[in-house]
Every structure is written in structure tokens, then in C-alpha cells.
Design a protein around this motif. Structure first.
Motif, PDB file in Angstrom:
ATOM      1  N   SER A 266       0.810  -1.218   0.000  1.00  0.00           N
ATOM      2  CA  SER A 266       0.000   0.000   0.000  1.00  0.00           C
ATOM      3  C   SER A 266       0.837   1.260   0.000  1.00  0.00           C
ATOM      4  CB  SER A 266      -0.944   0.019   1.213  1.00  0.00           C
ATOM      5  OG  SER A 266      -1.891  -1.006   1.123  1.00  0.00           O
ATOM      6  N   VAL A 267       1.804   1.374   0.904  1.00  0.00           N
ATOM      7  CA  VAL A 267       2.569   2.613   0.993  1.00  0.00           C
ATOM      8  C   VAL A 267       3.381   2.857  -0.275  1.00  0.00           C
ATOM      9  CG1 VAL A 267       4.613   1.634   2.131  1.00  0.00           C
ATOM     10  CG2 VAL A 267       3.983   4.017   2.539  1.00  0.00           C
ATOM     11  N   GLU A 268       3.910   1.775  -0.889  1.00  0.00           N
ATOM     12  CA  GLU A 268       4.651   1.926  -2.139  1.00  0.00           C
ATOM     13  C   GLU A 268       3.723   2.393  -3.257  1.00  0.00           C
ATOM     14  OE1 GLU A 268       6.730  -1.646  -3.087  1.00  0.00           O
ATOM     15  OE2 GLU A 268       7.419  -1.952  -1.038  1.00  0.00           O
ATOM     16  N   VAL A 269       2.550   1.799  -3.334  1.00  0.00           N
ATOM     17  CA  VAL A 269       1.587   2.180  -4.372  1.00  0.00           C
ATOM     18  C   VAL A 269       1.120   3.616  -4.159  1.00  0.00           C
ATOM     19  CG1 VAL A 269      -0.753   1.766  -5.221  1.00  0.00           C
ATOM     20  CG2 VAL A 269       0.814  -0.154  -4.870  1.00  0.00           C
ATOM     21  N   ILE A 270       0.775   3.956  -2.928  1.00  0.00           N
ATOM     22  CA  ILE A 270       0.300   5.310  -2.636  1.00  0.00           C
ATOM     23  C   ILE A 270       1.368   6.334  -2.974  1.00  0.00           C
ATOM     24  CG2 ILE A 270      -0.336   6.866  -0.738  1.00  0.00           C
ATOM     25  CD1 ILE A 270      -1.844   4.497   0.513  1.00  0.00           C
ATOM     26  N   GLU A 271       2.617   6.037  -2.636  1.00  0.00           N
ATOM     27  CA  GLU A 271       3.720   6.952  -2.942  1.00  0.00           C
ATOM     28  C   GLU A 271       3.873   7.115  -4.448  1.00  0.00           C
ATOM     29  OE1 GLU A 271       7.008   9.466  -1.872  1.00  0.00           O
ATOM     30  OE2 GLU A 271       5.289   8.676  -0.783  1.00  0.00           O
ATOM     31  N   ALA A 272       3.589   6.049  -5.206  1.00  0.00           N
ATOM     32  CA  ALA A 272       3.764   6.089  -6.660  1.00  0.00           C
ATOM     33  C   ALA A 272       2.634   6.828  -7.371  1.00  0.00           C
ATOM     34  CB  ALA A 272       3.865   4.660  -7.206  1.00  0.00           C
ATOM     35  N   LEU A 273       1.536   7.092  -6.687  1.00  0.00           N
ATOM     36  CA  LEU A 273       0.369   7.699  -7.340  1.00  0.00           C
ATOM     37  C   LEU A 273       0.571   9.174  -7.657  1.00  0.00           C
ATOM     38  CD1 LEU A 273      -2.569   6.019  -5.378  1.00  0.00           C
ATOM     39  CD2 LEU A 273      -1.782   5.503  -7.698  1.00  0.00           C
ATOM     40  N   GLY A 274       1.529   9.813  -7.027  1.00  0.00           N
ATOM     41  CA  GLY A 274       1.773  11.214  -7.361  1.00  0.00           C
ATOM     42  C   GLY A 274       2.418  11.971  -6.227  1.00  0.00           C
TER      43      GLY A 274
END
Length: 409
Positions: A266-274
Motif C-alpha cells: 500500500s505505501v509503495e503504491v500510494i507513494e507512486a500515485l503522485g
């Protein structure tokens, strides 16, 4: 993990106010559809309310000086010269020594400056016996006393409730400029999560309770909700689905996968969103420590714990102010009441604890009974009426202590 550096509750609240910005898209909305929207402009009073002097009681319009000295032991006497009909203009003014019957809300005749309540006088054959005196201005509402022409009726940023809708209607305002409501998108993640309508569960599966709970809170707060469904434990799939939902939402919420487990993306994906990305990963709080707060451009992203009680408490404490700010209004604080705690509750200093409680009344006093249990227990939510806060500098609450209680709405 480099992101997992806990913030205090106070630090988190300050960061929310710093990072989250309101939507700036104003739309014109018919008044009868404007409930829960936030005003995009100040509304001024168009006309005085009332626009005539009116009585606040059933009684007799008089000149106050004609009543001075009247009492039960020494009544005053005035001549009754008629009555005021509701919605009509008095037929004539009153002179010194005269009185005129006027109902509650009725227009006062010229020449009068007070009203004697009907309980304090007696009319006998057009003669009014006065059993008490009144002062100038007593029992009447002056022109503009309720709403004064030109004054601000409702300020920009006001969230429209039923009472604000009524106030606008009283001014003949039938459409208003409001900020567009935020659209909140939601995804559940985890191989063990299945749709809530699943009739049978296999060993290890759980229905998506969080989707129903968080969605209901969003709707209860008057906002639009998009349920994006369930995502399996796959980093690429989670990022793809999150991007799709973020494109059509103003705020994205993810539940599950906010810990430091081996399958946590989750944290990696959220960080990658923008950018600017994650600004909170971990709050010094129980329950709900592994909470994620992030921004992708102007869009907030909230990563909630997977346990239902933790998710609901965190979303109430931090999700609501985020959505309040995003929607263009001021932060509406959670409803509070006060109650005495029924038992000692220990707490670890350095961490803010939120304890679910059941409220009950006994001998005209409200009591808060702690509902103790692990954060994943559904029964603790169902039994709870609210929660109490134990501040980070406190070592607990003593039995009998009267404390503020945050009510579940």
C-alpha cells in the motif's frame, strides 16, 4: 521501512491542515437540492426580518408609560379599542390610555411600544385591568431584530443544514452558489476479502465489512461515494485499480495493507500515485497506528488499517477533517457529550488511546462503560455508542472521572 515514522495526533492534525486544499469548483444549485453542500460565497440579508414590529406573546399592545405603577394590589385601567388580525395591518393607531389586543406574531399598531401578556391583565367590557407594568420594548420584536438588511446571513464556507436552508428560503433565495461536493473513491485490498453478498465463506475468508462501514460514513456526511471493489494482494493490480479510481475521485481511500507485513504494497503504491506523496505513515495512536496519509497533486489519499474498528475510528478522527477541508468548509468537530467512567482505564504515556464505550443513564447521570477488546472485533463496534480519548501525556483515566465522549454519529 523508511516511511514508517510515527507522528503524534497533534502533528497529524497540523499536517492535514497544511497539506489538504479545498476544491474550488463552484456550481449553482437549486435550494431544495443544496442540503449538505458548502456555500461558495457570502449570503447577505435581502430584507429585514421581521419587516414590521410584531408581538412575541398573546396580549395587548400599549404605551408602556400608561402601565407604570400597575400591580395586582393596584391595577391600572386602559380602554380596549379593538384587536389585530393575523396577517393584517391594524385598523388604527392607539392613543394614550388605549390598548389593542394582538396575537403572537401580530403587527403592532402605531403608537404602541410594548405588549402586556394576556396572563397579566383582564378585559371586562372593553376595559383592560392591568396587574403589572411593562417597559418600553417588552414582549415585542422590532424591525430587523432577527435579520438585518445588508448583514451577512451565511458566510462562505458554511455547510448547509436544514436550518440554513430555511433561513435562505425566508429571504426568497431559491438557488445558491456552492462548492462541488468531493467524490470519495474506495478500495479494499487483501486475498482474504470477499464481497459482502457472498453467501458462504471458505476458511480464512472475511466479507468486506469496511467497504460498507466507510461508505456509510461518507454518505452520512453528505458526500458522494464510489465503491471500487476488492483488490487481491498484487502490487501491480493495486496500483492499476487505484489509478483508475483516483482519476474519477477527489479522494481515494484504501483499507488493509498499511502495516509493515511482507505482502504490504500500500505505501509503495500510494507513494507512486503522485507527488508530494506520503506525509504520514504511522500515528502514535491506539487503535490505528499503521495509518497512511498522502497527497497526489490536490487529491488526498488515506490508507486505513484493515481491522474494522481501527478503520472506523481512524476515518472518523482524520478522514472527516480531510473531507471537510476538501469540500471547502471549516472542520466540523465530532459531537461530544460528557460521562463518568465506570472503571479505571490504564494507558501508556506517549500514545493517544481511543477507547470504545457504551453510554447508559443512571440516577440522572450519564456513565461511560469501556468496551474492551481487540481492534478486529466486530462486536466492540456494535456495542459502542462512542469513544473517549486518553491523551498521550496521560497514564489513564480513573473510575468516576467525568470525561468528554466522542459520539458515533
Amino acid at each position: 521501512m523508511k516511511f514508517f515514522q510515527v507522528k503524534s495526533v497533534e502533528e497529524t492534525q497540523k499536517l492535514i491542515h497544511k497539506m489538504v486544499k479545498p476544491l474550488t469548483e463552484a456550481i449553482t444549485m437549486p435550494l431544495d437540492h443544496a442540503l449538505h453542500f458548502v456555500l461558495a460565497e457570502d449570503i447577505t440579508v435581502r430584507e429585514n426580518v421581521p419587516n414590521f414590529r410584531r408581538s412575541s406573546v398573546d396580549g395587548y399592545a400599549v404605551r408602556a408609560k400608561d402601565t407604570f405603577g400597575s400591580s395586582e394590589s393596584m391595577p391600572g385601567f386602559l380602554t380596549v379599542v379593538g384587536e389585530v388580525k393575523m396577517g393584517q395591518v391594524p385598523e388604527r393607531p392607539i392613543q394614550s390610555g388605549e390598548a389593542m389586543y394582538v396575537p403572537t406574531g401580530g403587527m403592532l399598531p402605531d403608537g404602541s411600544d410594548a405588549v402586556v401578556m394576556i396572563e397579566h391583565c383582564e378585559e371586562i367590557s372593553h376595559l383592560l385591568n392591568l396587574y403589572r407594568q411593562v417597559a418600553p420594548g417588552e414582549n415585542l420584536i422590532s424591525i430587523g431584530e432577527d435579520l438585518k438588511e445588508g448583514a451577512v446571513l451565511l458566510a462562505k464556507g458554511t455547510k448547509l443544514r436544514a436550518q440554513e436552508i430555511g433561513a435562505l428560503a425566508s429571504q426568497g433565495i431559491h438557488q445558491v452558489s456552492v462548492w462541488r461536493k468531493p467524490v470519495v473513491g474506495y478500495l479494499s485490498s487483501g486475498d482474504e476479502i470477499v464481497p459482502m453478498e457472498s453467501p458462504d465463506l471458505r476458511m480464512g475468508e472475511v466479507r468486506d465489512m469496511n467497504g460498507a462501514t466507510i461508505g456509510s460514513l461518507v454518505k452520512q456526511w453528505g458526500l458522494d461515494f464510489i465503491y471500487g471493489g476488492i483488490v487481491e494482494d498484487s502490487r501491480d493490480e493495486l496500483e492499476r485499480r487505484a489509478r483508475e479510481l483516483l482519476d474519477i475521485s477527489d479522494c481515494l481511500i484504501l483499507t488493509g495493507g498499511s502495516s509493515v507485513g511482507t505482502k504490504d504494497y500500500s505505501v509503495e503504491v500510494i507513494e507512486a500515485l503522485g507527488d508530494p506523496g506520503v506525509y504520514v505513515h504511522g500515528i502514535s495512536i491506539k487503535p490505528g497506528k499503521p495509518t497512511i496519509l498522502s497527497q497526489a497533486g490536490i487529491k488526498p489519499i488515506i490508507g486505513l488499517p484493515g481491522h474494522p474498528a481501527s478503520a472506523m475510528i481512524i476515518f472518523s478522527l482524520f478522514g472527516k477533517p480531510i473531507l471537510d477541508i476538501l469540500g471547502g468548509g471549516s472542520v466540523n468537530h465530532l459531537r461530544l457529550t460528557f460521562a463518568k467512567v465506570t472503571k479505571n482505564i490504564p494507558s501508556a504515556p506517549g500514545r493517544t488511546d481511543y477507547i470504545r464505550i457504551r453510554l447508559f443513564e443512571e440516577n440522572n447521570e450519564w456513565y461511560a462503560e469501556p468496551i474492551l477488546g481487540k481492534s478486529g472485533l466486530i462486536s466492540t463496534l456494535v456495542k459502542s455508542d462512542g469513544m473517549l480519548e486518553i491523551a498521550s501525556e496521560s497514564e489513564g483515566i480513573h473510575k468516576g472521572e467525568r470525561v468528554p465522549v466522542i459520539l458515533f454519529q
